[in-house]
Design a protein around this motif. Sequence first.
Motif, PDB file in Angstrom:
ATOM      1  N   PRO A 108       0.886  -1.257  -0.136  1.00  0.00           N
ATOM      2  CA  PRO A 108       0.006  -0.127  -0.090  1.00  0.00           C
ATOM      3  C   PRO A 108       0.918   1.195   0.028  1.00  0.00           C
ATOM      4  CG  PRO A 108      -0.918  -1.675   1.779  1.00  0.00           C
ATOM      5  CD  PRO A 108       0.472  -2.003   0.920  1.00  0.00           C
ATOM      6  N   LEU A 109       2.071   1.274   0.569  1.00  0.00           N
ATOM      7  CA  LEU A 109       2.752   2.498   0.671  1.00  0.00           C
ATOM      8  C   LEU A 109       3.440   2.837  -0.547  1.00  0.00           C
ATOM      9  CD1 LEU A 109       4.362   2.191   4.310  1.00  0.00           C
ATOM     10  CD2 LEU A 109       2.451   3.576   3.434  1.00  0.00           C
ATOM     11  N   ALA A 110       3.645   1.863  -1.686  1.00  0.00           N
ATOM     12  CA  ALA A 110       4.275   1.889  -2.629  1.00  0.00           C
ATOM     13  C   ALA A 110       3.716   2.939  -3.651  1.00  0.00           C
ATOM     14  CB  ALA A 110       4.423   0.644  -3.604  1.00  0.00           C
ATOM     15  N   THR A 111       2.446   3.081  -3.469  1.00  0.00           N
ATOM     16  CA  THR A 111       1.737   4.136  -4.342  1.00  0.00           C
ATOM     17  C   THR A 111       1.410   5.427  -3.605  1.00  0.00           C
ATOM     18  OG1 THR A 111      -0.440   3.022  -3.965  1.00  0.00           O
ATOM     19  CG2 THR A 111       0.791   2.058  -5.777  1.00  0.00           C
ATOM     20  N   GLN A 112       1.570   5.298  -2.626  1.00  0.00           N
ATOM     21  CA  GLN A 112       1.165   6.556  -1.796  1.00  0.00           C
ATOM     22  C   GLN A 112       2.339   7.698  -1.910  1.00  0.00           C
ATOM     23  OE1 GLN A 112       0.199   5.850   2.554  1.00  0.00           O
ATOM     24  NE2 GLN A 112       0.494   7.898   3.148  1.00  0.00           N
ATOM     25  N   PRO A 113       1.818   8.798  -2.250  1.00  0.00           N
ATOM     26  CA  PRO A 113       2.659   9.796  -2.586  1.00  0.00           C
ATOM     27  C   PRO A 113       2.872  10.686  -1.251  1.00  0.00           C
ATOM     28  CG  PRO A 113       0.518  10.613  -3.058  1.00  0.00           C
ATOM     29  CD  PRO A 113       0.334   9.114  -2.756  1.00  0.00           C
ATOM     30  N   GLY A 114       4.033  11.401  -1.250  1.00  0.00           N
ATOM     31  CA  GLY A 114       4.533  12.222  -0.134  1.00  0.00           C
ATOM     32  C   GLY A 114       4.552  11.390   1.322  1.00  0.00           C
ATOM     33  N   LEU A 115       5.144  10.304   1.380  1.00  0.00           N
ATOM     34  CA  LEU A 115       5.312   9.411   2.306  1.00  0.00           C
ATOM     35  C   LEU A 115       6.126  10.478   3.601  1.00  0.00           C
ATOM     36  CD1 LEU A 115       6.465   5.874   1.281  1.00  0.00           C
ATOM     37  CD2 LEU A 115       4.253   6.488   2.286  1.00  0.00           C
ATOM     38  N   ASP A 116       5.580  10.319   4.941  1.00  0.00           N
ATOM     39  CA  ASP A 116       6.144  10.966   5.798  1.00  0.00           C
ATOM     40  C   ASP A 116       6.359   9.928   7.057  1.00  0.00           C
ATOM     41  OD1 ASP A 116       3.592  10.070   7.102  1.00  0.00           O
ATOM     42  OD2 ASP A 116       2.837  12.301   7.000  1.00  0.00           O
ATOM     43  N   TRP A 117       6.927  10.222   8.082  1.00  0.00           N
ATOM     44  CA  TRP A 117       7.423   9.421   9.162  1.00  0.00           C
ATOM     45  C   TRP A 117       6.270   8.696   9.752  1.00  0.00           C
ATOM     46  CZ3 TRP A 117      11.956   7.219   9.040  1.00  0.00           C
ATOM     47  CH2 TRP A 117      13.241   7.962   8.583  1.00  0.00           C
TER      48      TRP A 117
END
Length: 306
Positions: A278-287
Amino acid sequence: MNLLPHWRSLRALAAVAQAGSSQRAAALLHVAQSSVTRAVQQLEEKLSSPLFERSGRGMQATERGRQLALRATRALQFLATADRHHPRSLTLAWHGSPLALGVTERHLQVLQALAESGSEGRAAGQLGVSQPAVHQSLQQLEHMAAASLFIRTRSGLRLDEAGEALLLACQLALAELRQASDEWPEPGAALQGQLVIGTLPFSTTMLLAPALELLLAQQPKLQVVVIDGTFDALVAQLRHAKLDCIVGALRSQPPSTELTQEVLFEDRLAVMARAGHPLATQPGLDWPALRSAQWVMPMPNTPAEL
């Protein structure tokens, strides 16, 4: 070739190489000049090679003589570091150390046997000598080191701090003699002896294996032993001369002032995730988003974890 039986001759070799003559070497060793001359001649006969060029101005070491004298000097200097006649903070030249000047092959053998067996009787059986002979050698060794070396208990003998330091010095000195033996073949001859390498995880397959394949193709008489383990365990073996080197990720600082590190290449870390995560397509990842994910992390206190 085992050089330990020629310990006295190696000491004379180191002294002559440093002093430049048998007369001055005799003064360093506090022995007669004839004793130094005889010891060097016996070593040259054993090795079937001249170690010095003699002239009216003194004795100049040959190339092979310098090489062997360097190893002998290093071995003697290791022993001098365990001498308690002077403060440990003081760097003592080996020829100023009663321990380095007086220790013999038998003393080194007795120390190792006692450390391994924990008993004078068992050490005597291991060495094929009497128990009183072992006891006498231990007393002499403690006198030369200016320190007790073992704690006596009901269960046997256990090395104390000074004993541990001397055992380490002994192991390092013997490693120098083994290296000297391995280096002795004629110039241009193939390398011989054994190379023992410690490896950390992930360093063997991609880095070490191709390098060893190339090395053994060039030096087929060389024996290579590879031992894997944790960093702390391998460092302990390296400090006790059971390893020649360690290949793996470096620490920010060498683990000991006795060891040095050399950078072979710079590596970079990367974050890996399964396809479709799921995180692979999420833009602007934060901590906060990353912290909530499940991670497979490096082992604690390793360079990647730090």
